[in-house]
Write a protein that holds these residues in place. Structure first.
Motif, PDB file in Angstrom:
ATOM      1  N   VAL A 115       0.869  -1.178   0.000  1.00 15.94           N
ATOM      2  CA  VAL A 115       0.000   0.000   0.000  1.00 15.94           C
ATOM      3  C   VAL A 115       0.907   1.229   0.000  1.00 15.94           C
ATOM      4  CG1 VAL A 115      -1.756   1.311   1.235  1.00 15.94           C
ATOM      5  CG2 VAL A 115      -1.815  -1.195   1.282  1.00 15.94           C
ATOM      6  N   ALA A 116       0.600   2.201  -0.863  1.00 14.01           N
ATOM      7  CA  ALA A 116       1.418   3.409  -0.939  1.00 14.01           C
ATOM      8  C   ALA A 116       0.567   4.563  -1.450  1.00 14.01           C
ATOM      9  CB  ALA A 116       2.615   3.185  -1.862  1.00 14.01           C
ATOM     10  N   ARG A 117       1.137   5.777  -1.389  1.00 19.25           N
ATOM     11  CA  ARG A 117       0.544   6.922  -2.060  1.00 19.25           C
ATOM     12  C   ARG A 117       0.987   6.881  -3.519  1.00 19.25           C
ATOM     13  NH1 ARG A 117      -3.570   9.980   0.363  1.00 19.25           N
ATOM     14  NH2 ARG A 117      -3.056  10.326   2.552  1.00 19.25           N
ATOM     15  N   ALA A 118       0.111   7.218  -4.419  1.00 19.47           N
ATOM     16  CA  ALA A 118       0.448   7.193  -5.841  1.00 19.47           C
ATOM     17  C   ALA A 118       1.635   8.117  -6.115  1.00 19.47           C
ATOM     18  CB  ALA A 118      -0.755   7.624  -6.677  1.00 19.47           C
ATOM     19  N   GLY A 119       2.698   7.526  -6.656  1.00 19.86           N
ATOM     20  CA  GLY A 119       3.870   8.304  -7.017  1.00 19.86           C
ATOM     21  C   GLY A 119       4.683   8.828  -5.859  1.00 19.86           C
ATOM     22  N   ARG A 120       4.422   8.371  -4.653  1.00 20.78           N
ATOM     23  CA  ARG A 120       5.145   8.853  -3.474  1.00 20.78           C
ATOM     24  C   ARG A 120       5.556   7.661  -2.606  1.00 20.78           C
ATOM     25  NH1 ARG A 120       3.694  12.443  -6.368  1.00 20.78           N
ATOM     26  NH2 ARG A 120       2.992  14.564  -5.808  1.00 20.78           N
ATOM     27  N   ASP A 121       6.859   7.534  -2.332  1.00 23.44           N
ATOM     28  CA  ASP A 121       7.248   6.575  -1.315  1.00 23.44           C
ATOM     29  C   ASP A 121       7.110   7.263   0.039  1.00 23.44           C
ATOM     30  OD1 ASP A 121       9.519   8.149  -0.880  1.00 23.44           O
ATOM     31  OD2 ASP A 121      10.835   6.855  -2.061  1.00 23.44           O
ATOM     32  N   ARG A 122       7.447   6.581   1.109  1.00 23.93           N
ATOM     33  CA  ARG A 122       7.182   7.144   2.434  1.00 23.93           C
ATOM     34  C   ARG A 122       8.040   8.363   2.754  1.00 23.93           C
ATOM     35  NH1 ARG A 122       7.731   2.935   6.832  1.00 23.93           N
ATOM     36  NH2 ARG A 122       7.559   4.742   8.207  1.00 23.93           N
ATOM     37  N   ILE A 123       9.095   8.606   1.970  1.00 24.03           N
ATOM     38  CA  ILE A 123       9.981   9.733   2.241  1.00 24.03           C
ATOM     39  C   ILE A 123       9.398  11.051   1.752  1.00 24.03           C
ATOM     40  CG2 ILE A 123      12.262  10.709   1.735  1.00 24.03           C
ATOM     41  CD1 ILE A 123      13.305   7.869   1.420  1.00 24.03           C
ATOM     42  N   VAL A 124       8.667  11.023   0.635  1.00 26.21           N
ATOM     43  CA  VAL A 124       8.261  12.246  -0.053  1.00 26.21           C
ATOM     44  C   VAL A 124       7.108  12.948   0.659  1.00 26.21           C
ATOM     45  CG1 VAL A 124       7.408  13.195  -2.221  1.00 26.21           C
ATOM     46  CG2 VAL A 124       9.044  11.298  -2.245  1.00 26.21           C
ATOM     47  N   ASP A 125       7.286  14.249   0.941  1.00 20.85           N
ATOM     48  CA  ASP A 125       6.241  15.066   1.551  1.00 20.85           C
ATOM     49  C   ASP A 125       5.378  15.770   0.508  1.00 20.85           C
ATOM     50  OD1 ASP A 125       7.040  14.494   4.152  1.00 20.85           O
ATOM     51  OD2 ASP A 125       8.436  16.179   4.232  1.00 20.85           O
ATOM     52  N   SER A 126       5.989  16.248  -0.554  1.00 19.94           N
ATOM     53  CA  SER A 126       5.335  17.134  -1.508  1.00 19.94           C
ATOM     54  C   SER A 126       4.066  16.520  -2.105  1.00 19.94           C
ATOM     55  CB  SER A 126       6.309  17.483  -2.640  1.00 19.94           C
ATOM     56  OG  SER A 126       5.684  18.306  -3.607  1.00 19.94           O
ATOM     57  N   GLY A 127       2.939  17.202  -1.886  1.00 17.40           N
ATOM     58  CA  GLY A 127       1.674  16.787  -2.472  1.00 17.40           C
ATOM     59  C   GLY A 127       1.152  15.444  -2.004  1.00 17.40           C
ATOM     60  N   ARG A 128       1.681  14.982  -0.919  1.00 21.10           N
ATOM     61  CA  ARG A 128       1.372  13.619  -0.483  1.00 21.10           C
ATOM     62  C   ARG A 128      -0.115  13.411  -0.202  1.00 21.10           C
ATOM     63  NH1 ARG A 128       4.710   9.755   1.060  1.00 21.10           N
ATOM     64  NH2 ARG A 128       3.796   7.956   2.112  1.00 21.10           N
ATOM     65  N   ASP A 129      -0.697  14.294   0.584  1.00 23.95           N
ATOM     66  CA  ASP A 129      -2.085  14.105   1.014  1.00 23.95           C
ATOM     67  C   ASP A 129      -3.081  14.247  -0.133  1.00 23.95           C
ATOM     68  OD1 ASP A 129      -1.210  13.678   3.555  1.00 23.95           O
ATOM     69  OD2 ASP A 129      -1.680  15.689   4.297  1.00 23.95           O
ATOM     70  N   GLU A 130      -2.650  14.841  -1.237  1.00 20.42           N
ATOM     71  CA  GLU A 130      -3.549  15.005  -2.384  1.00 20.42           C
ATOM     72  C   GLU A 130      -3.577  13.779  -3.285  1.00 20.42           C
ATOM     73  OE1 GLU A 130      -1.327  17.693  -1.523  1.00 20.42           O
ATOM     74  OE2 GLU A 130      -3.085  18.298  -0.332  1.00 20.42           O
ATOM     75  N   GLN A 131      -2.653  12.870  -3.060  1.00 22.08           N
ATOM     76  CA  GLN A 131      -2.560  11.694  -3.927  1.00 22.08           C
ATOM     77  C   GLN A 131      -3.457  10.559  -3.404  1.00 22.08           C
ATOM     78  OE1 GLN A 131      -0.841  11.632  -6.869  1.00 22.08           O
ATOM     79  NE2 GLN A 131      -0.649  13.805  -6.357  1.00 22.08           N
ATOM     80  N   PRO A 132      -4.051   9.798  -4.328  1.00 23.34           N
ATOM     81  CA  PRO A 132      -4.798   8.611  -3.896  1.00 23.34           C
ATOM     82  C   PRO A 132      -3.835   7.516  -3.452  1.00 23.34           C
ATOM     83  CG  PRO A 132      -4.649   8.634  -6.275  1.00 23.34           C
ATOM     84  CD  PRO A 132      -4.036   9.941  -5.806  1.00 23.34           C
ATOM     85  N   PHE A 133      -4.387   6.460  -2.927  1.00 24.73           N
ATOM     86  CA  PHE A 133      -3.568   5.311  -2.549  1.00 24.73           C
ATOM     87  C   PHE A 133      -3.485   4.323  -3.708  1.00 24.73           C
ATOM     88  CE2 PHE A 133      -5.051   6.934   1.522  1.00 24.73           C
ATOM     89  CZ  PHE A 133      -3.890   6.908   2.272  1.00 24.73           C
ATOM     90  N   THR A 134      -2.377   3.648  -3.791  1.00 23.80           N
ATOM     91  CA  THR A 134      -2.266   2.520  -4.712  1.00 23.80           C
ATOM     92  C   THR A 134      -2.131   1.258  -3.870  1.00 23.80           C
ATOM     93  OG1 THR A 134       0.146   2.786  -4.877  1.00 23.80           O
ATOM     94  CG2 THR A 134      -1.205   3.853  -6.552  1.00 23.80           C
ATOM     95  N   VAL A 135      -2.966   0.302  -4.163  1.00 22.50           N
ATOM     96  CA  VAL A 135      -2.967  -0.968  -3.432  1.00 22.50           C
ATOM     97  C   VAL A 135      -2.525  -2.057  -4.406  1.00 22.50           C
ATOM     98  CG1 VAL A 135      -4.343  -2.600  -2.100  1.00 22.50           C
ATOM     99  CG2 VAL A 135      -4.847  -0.149  -1.967  1.00 22.50           C
ATOM    100  N   HIS A 136      -1.396  -2.666  -4.126  1.00 21.09           N
ATOM    101  CA  HIS A 136      -0.837  -3.695  -4.996  1.00 21.09           C
ATOM    102  C   HIS A 136      -1.337  -5.059  -4.526  1.00 21.09           C
ATOM    103  CE1 HIS A 136       2.484  -1.154  -6.882  1.00 21.09           C
ATOM    104  NE2 HIS A 136       1.848  -0.339  -6.051  1.00 21.09           N
TER     105      HIS A 136
END
Length: 453
Positions: A115-136
């Motif tokens: 489970v992750a934020r789309a296009g964001r690993d756990r390190i990235v802050d920028s625009g994080r909360d605006e991204q949907p989740f990706t569930v693999h």
């Protein structure tokens, strides 16, 4: 991700067990599309793993109100609220019918691998909360897929990760090599093959909770019919009045009775208790096993070992989302103080919801047994209230999300588990610190200690 786009995405629910299915029902009630991902081939796969075990909650405490509303139009017949089902009953008479009503909103053979934020690993802050989740996910045929979700509710439980025998939380030396003689589940002695494994044998039962009580009671019944059957109960602590649970003081009568059955087995000589024994190693003695404690004590050889030392959450697929977890219990940080067995061992917990279950990563929730991490004494009613609150929050109804009203039964036994672990202190660690159960409201200004220890 704007609000309009988010509304079109499903909320992914991991696990089609009792709490996962309840989450789906509450989401639908709020007009939110759920997608339940279940690794097994049917609803309640984990529950079916202990289908022979009778619950100490009645049917009336095991049916979620939102789930019942979905079932009512189908002609489903509600079981007698006052009776106690087995795990198999629960799965067949409630969980599977509920999953069937949900239809294609439940996908079987779908194992969540990340489970992750789309296009964001756990390190990235920028625009994080605006991204949907990706569930693999990985399907049963090995195919991989990625699903986009507005939120993720992890109700996968802890059944898949039993704790080992070693007192330090790691497998005892030799434990893995002795796997052919060790089980981490309550054995189903109604199965002839399983019954033959334990009949006439000497079996060590490691653990001190309800599962251990169940195993001791079953082995005691077997001992009445088969000479030579004996259970050796391994306890890391000493024996006190509280060792066997709440007994007649337990407001879940079946739970109290279970502890009394274990006590009767010891008093009748069908089981013997070994106290203050912290297992360090498992050694072979021909076809039998010898358990060795940290203090050097060696038990007489046993034929089988049943390890019932608790369960743990699998957090591996959540490594790329930001969770706020207690460093000891692996439970959400706001919930952990309410359920910490180092502080108390009450059979209930202050009712809680979205506030206690939120994480630094907005939109991710651990619910049900998973939310308790390594802590025991979870009740289905607690999980149903959790997901009701979360569904309300996701629908934007904050007032309803924070208005949690629930009366939970007490165990009738309290005390710090850390103190219990010292055999010499066992007699000092009892007490009646559990307040009478009450209906509580959580949220701003709610007292953290109300109704608990």
């Amino acid at each position: 991700m704007n609000a309009l786009t988010a509304d079109k995405l499903p909320v992914v629910v991991i696990g089609a067990g009792p709490i996962g299915l309840a989450a789906a029902a509450h989401l639908l009630e709020r007009g939110i599309e759920p997608l339940v991902l279940e690794t097994g081939t049917s609803a309640g796969s984990a529950v079916r793993g202990w289908s022979h075990v009778r619950l100490f909650s009645t049917w009336g405490e095991l049916i979620d109100p939102a789930g019942e509303k979905l079932l009512a139009p189908t002609g489903w017949v509600r079981p007698d609220s006052s009776t106690y089902p087995t795990g198999g009953d629960w799965a067949e008479r409630y969980l599977q019918p509920l999953a069937d009503v949900l239809g294609d909103k439940v996908r079987y053979g779908a194992t969540v691998t990340g489970v992750a934020r789309a296009g964001r690993d756990r390190i990235v802050d920028s625009g994080r909360d605006e991204q949907p989740f990706t569930v693999h996910i990985q399907s049963s045929d090995g195919a991989e897929e990625r699903i986009t979700a507005r939120a993720v509710i992890d109700a996968s439980g802890t059944w898949s990760v039993p704790s080992p025998m070693g007192a330090d939380g790691l497998p005892a030396l030799g434990e893995k090599k002795a796997a052919d003689r060790i089980t981490y589940r309550v054995p189903n002695l109604s199965d002839p093959a399983v019954r033959a494994r334990y009949a006439g044998k000497r079996t060590a039962v490691v653990g001190s909770g309800a599962s251990a009580f169940t195993a001791l009671a079953l082995l005691a019944d077997l001992a009445k019919e088969n000479d030579g059957t004996h259970a050796v109960w391994i306890l890391r602590r000493g024996i006190s009045d509280n060792t066997y649970g709440g007994g007649e003081a337990d407001q879940l009568p079946a739970r109290g009775a279970l502890g009394l059955r274990a006590k009767a087995a010891v008093e009748a000589g069908q089981a013997s208790a070994v106290t203050g024994f912290r297992t360090q190693a498992v050694e072979r003695d021909g076809d039998r096993l010898v358990l060795v404690a940290e203090d050097g004590r060696r038990l007489d050889p046993v034929d089988e070992v049943i390890v019932l030392t608790g369960l743990r959450p699998d957090l591996s697929f959540l490594s790329e989302v930001r969770l706020g977890l207690d460093e000891r219990l692996q439970a959400p940080t706001a919930l952990a103080p309410l359920i910490d067995p180092n502080v108390h061992s009450c059979g209930t917990v202050y009712p809680h919801g979205v506030n206690e279950l939120s994480h630094p990563e907005q939109g991710v929730y651990l619910v049900g047994m998973k939310s308790y991490g390594r802590a025991p004494t979870f009740l289905a009613m607690t999980g149903y209230e959790q997901v009701r609150s979360i569904a309300a929050a996701l629908a934007g109804d904050r007032e309803a999300a924070e208005r949690v009203e629930l009366t939970l039964p007490e165990s009738g036994v309290c005390g710090g588990a850390g103190l219990f672990d010292d055999p010499e202190n066992a007699e000092e660690s009892g007490g009646g610190c559990c307040a009478a159960p009450t209906t509580l409201q959580i949220g701003v200004g709610a007292p953290a200690s109300a109704g608990g220890c």
